[in-house]
Design an enzyme around this catalytic site. Sequence first.
Site, PDB file in Angstrom:
ATOM      1  N   ASP A  14       0.813  -1.221   0.000  1.00 21.43           N
ATOM      2  CA  ASP A  14       0.000   0.000   0.000  1.00 21.43           C
ATOM      3  C   ASP A  14       0.847   1.271   0.000  1.00 21.43           C
ATOM      4  O   ASP A  14       2.005   1.267   0.430  1.00 21.43           O
ATOM      5  CB  ASP A  14      -0.899   0.039   1.244  1.00 21.43           C
ATOM      6  CG  ASP A  14      -2.061  -0.922   1.157  1.00 21.43           C
ATOM      7  OD1 ASP A  14      -2.050  -1.788   0.267  1.00 21.43           O
ATOM      8  OD2 ASP A  14      -2.979  -0.820   2.000  1.00 21.43           O
ATOM      9  N   ASP A  15       0.225   2.356  -0.444  1.00 23.96           N
ATOM     10  CA  ASP A  15       0.678   3.749  -0.253  1.00 23.96           C
ATOM     11  C   ASP A  15       1.770   4.207  -1.197  1.00 23.96           C
ATOM     12  O   ASP A  15       2.222   5.350  -1.116  1.00 23.96           O
ATOM     13  CB  ASP A  15       1.138   4.008   1.190  1.00 23.96           C
ATOM     14  CG  ASP A  15       0.013   3.875   2.198  1.00 23.96           C
ATOM     15  OD1 ASP A  15      -1.150   3.738   1.770  1.00 23.96           O
ATOM     16  OD2 ASP A  15       0.287   3.894   3.404  1.00 23.96           O
ATOM     17  N   HIS A  41      -5.942   2.808  -4.305  1.00 21.91           N
ATOM     18  CA  HIS A  41      -5.961   3.100  -2.865  1.00 21.91           C
ATOM     19  C   HIS A  41      -6.456   4.528  -2.612  1.00 21.91           C
ATOM     20  O   HIS A  41      -6.151   5.118  -1.584  1.00 21.91           O
ATOM     21  CB  HIS A  41      -4.547   2.912  -2.293  1.00 21.91           C
ATOM     22  CG  HIS A  41      -4.497   2.709  -0.802  1.00 21.91           C
ATOM     23  ND1 HIS A  41      -5.439   1.974  -0.109  1.00 21.91           N
ATOM     24  CD2 HIS A  41      -3.600   3.144   0.134  1.00 21.91           C
ATOM     25  CE1 HIS A  41      -5.120   1.958   1.171  1.00 21.91           C
ATOM     26  NE2 HIS A  41      -4.021   2.677   1.351  1.00 21.91           N
ATOM     27  N   HIS A  44      -5.691   9.217   0.207  1.00 19.04           N
ATOM     28  CA  HIS A  44      -5.676   8.436   1.448  1.00 19.04           C
ATOM     29  C   HIS A  44      -6.605   9.022   2.518  1.00 19.04           C
ATOM     30  O   HIS A  44      -6.283   9.069   3.701  1.00 19.04           O
ATOM     31  CB  HIS A  44      -4.257   8.334   2.013  1.00 19.04           C
ATOM     32  CG  HIS A  44      -4.025   7.090   2.835  1.00 19.04           C
ATOM     33  ND1 HIS A  44      -4.453   6.972   4.129  1.00 19.04           N
ATOM     34  CD2 HIS A  44      -3.418   5.921   2.530  1.00 19.04           C
ATOM     35  CE1 HIS A  44      -4.109   5.784   4.604  1.00 19.04           C
ATOM     36  NE2 HIS A  44      -3.477   5.115   3.644  1.00 19.04           N
ATOM     37  N   HIS A  88       3.598  -2.361   3.092  1.00 19.81           N
ATOM     38  CA  HIS A  88       3.651  -1.004   2.550  1.00 19.81           C
ATOM     39  C   HIS A  88       4.981  -0.787   1.834  1.00 19.81           C
ATOM     40  O   HIS A  88       6.043  -1.030   2.427  1.00 19.81           O
ATOM     41  CB  HIS A  88       3.490   0.039   3.663  1.00 19.81           C
ATOM     42  CG  HIS A  88       2.173  -0.015   4.362  1.00 19.81           C
ATOM     43  ND1 HIS A  88       1.902  -0.940   5.361  1.00 19.81           N
ATOM     44  CD2 HIS A  88       1.037   0.721   4.207  1.00 19.81           C
ATOM     45  CE1 HIS A  88       0.661  -0.765   5.790  1.00 19.81           C
ATOM     46  NE2 HIS A  88       0.115   0.234   5.102  1.00 19.81           N
TER      47      HIS A  88
END
Length: 477
Positions: free
Chosen positions: A285-286, A336, A340, A430
Amino acid sequence: MIKRIKLPGWIVIISLFLLLIVGVVSMMQGSSEAKEKTEDYSVYPGLNIKTKTKETDLYTFSVSQPYTEHKQINKVIDEWVDQQKTDFTSEINIMEDFLKKNEFRAHLNIQVETEKIADQIYTLEFEAYQITGGANGMTKVKPFILDLNQNKMLQLGDVLQVKEASIKEIQKLIMKELNSNKEINDYIFEELAKEAIKNPDNWKWSISRDKMGVYFDEYEIAAGAAGRIKVEIPMKKIKPYLNKDFVEKIDITFPEEKNNKEEEKHSEDMVELDPNGKYVALTFDDGPHPKVTPQILATLKKHDAKATFFMLGSQVDYYPTLANEVAEAGHEIGDHTMNHQDLTILGIDQIQAEVQQSNSVIKKAAGRTPNLLRPPYGALNDNVKQIAANMELPIIMWSVDSLDWKSRNATAVNEEVMANVAPGSIVLLHDIHPSTAEALPELLTTLEKQGYQMVTVSQLLELWEDKGVGPHYGNIK
């Protein structure tokens, strides 16, 4: 022999020895710097971005923050961002009892829009939204204009002619644009507006190649229903009042953007799995991150492993080439969201905008539209599910949390995953933490020794013949 060397001779010998040491140290430093040098993936030369997130029982926050190699520029941006965090934390302390009693999590989201004006000259438009209780949050806007050629933040006088006559004409343009905006016209307090623009030193402004923006906080010049206000003056109207030097800079011609690649299916995603196989889906993620993501890609390639990357649109906007490399390596890219945000505190139109914008940015960079959605913080409600259903995006959660965001320790990450992994697990990682990249070689080796094969999330869903929106969590031990 040594006794015969007189004082001048000793001075020469010592000087040569010191020069030798300095030379060796310089060579070592140069070697170190060469090893640490990484490819510049940013589409904005000289400018990079980092996204920081945090989740507690009382609040969540997500901050997207550009940075440069110039400490003084970074300091100005850092101070503003830190002030927003401080204000938010102070409000949390005041509202703590309310938050606990009502089981409500406060939220701070700082996002930024970046626009290139000329070579190494950028406009950064920050928007900080916080909600600590009640129905409505508070939004603050702060623009910065960076000139990396001069290593400075541009001030109004660097861009505009700040002569009294010019300022008066610009004030008239601002008022004209305010009064012509039918959506907010009824909420504007004209006297407050005139007072707010009286002193140009207090303006919050930005500049781009086609317009000048002037910003007003909520309640500053209008009733709360108007929200925060941005006045945009077309360049053809503002150009007569620009400094000649600045006009010359922004008249630089930019090369046309390359055509987007046609969307195509990657054969790696379509490989049929053995129903009796032992599979696990690693998800990151991210990202993408200019240093961590390339390390992870290299490790995955070495182990012939496939993974799913849930990317932020704000990160892809800065590193489109890196997003494309992930796709070209045969990995899966999921959405995603753009910034965020905790989707559960947004209205349904805002949720859709967050997902659609990120989808568009990712498709432009990677050549294919994401076909999976992972909501930030795993936060879900009926509105999120409805948008996912409308867009035919399966919601992907996780069954194993590596806690890499918490431990920032390679050994701890491996221990956490291996203690909980099972066939069919979806593992949360991540690709923004160096410690995660450090953990991956050992993690893949250990999983392989236990008979696991690393696949994409879509491959797992295909194996399970599960094509619904979900949410899908994966298996646990």
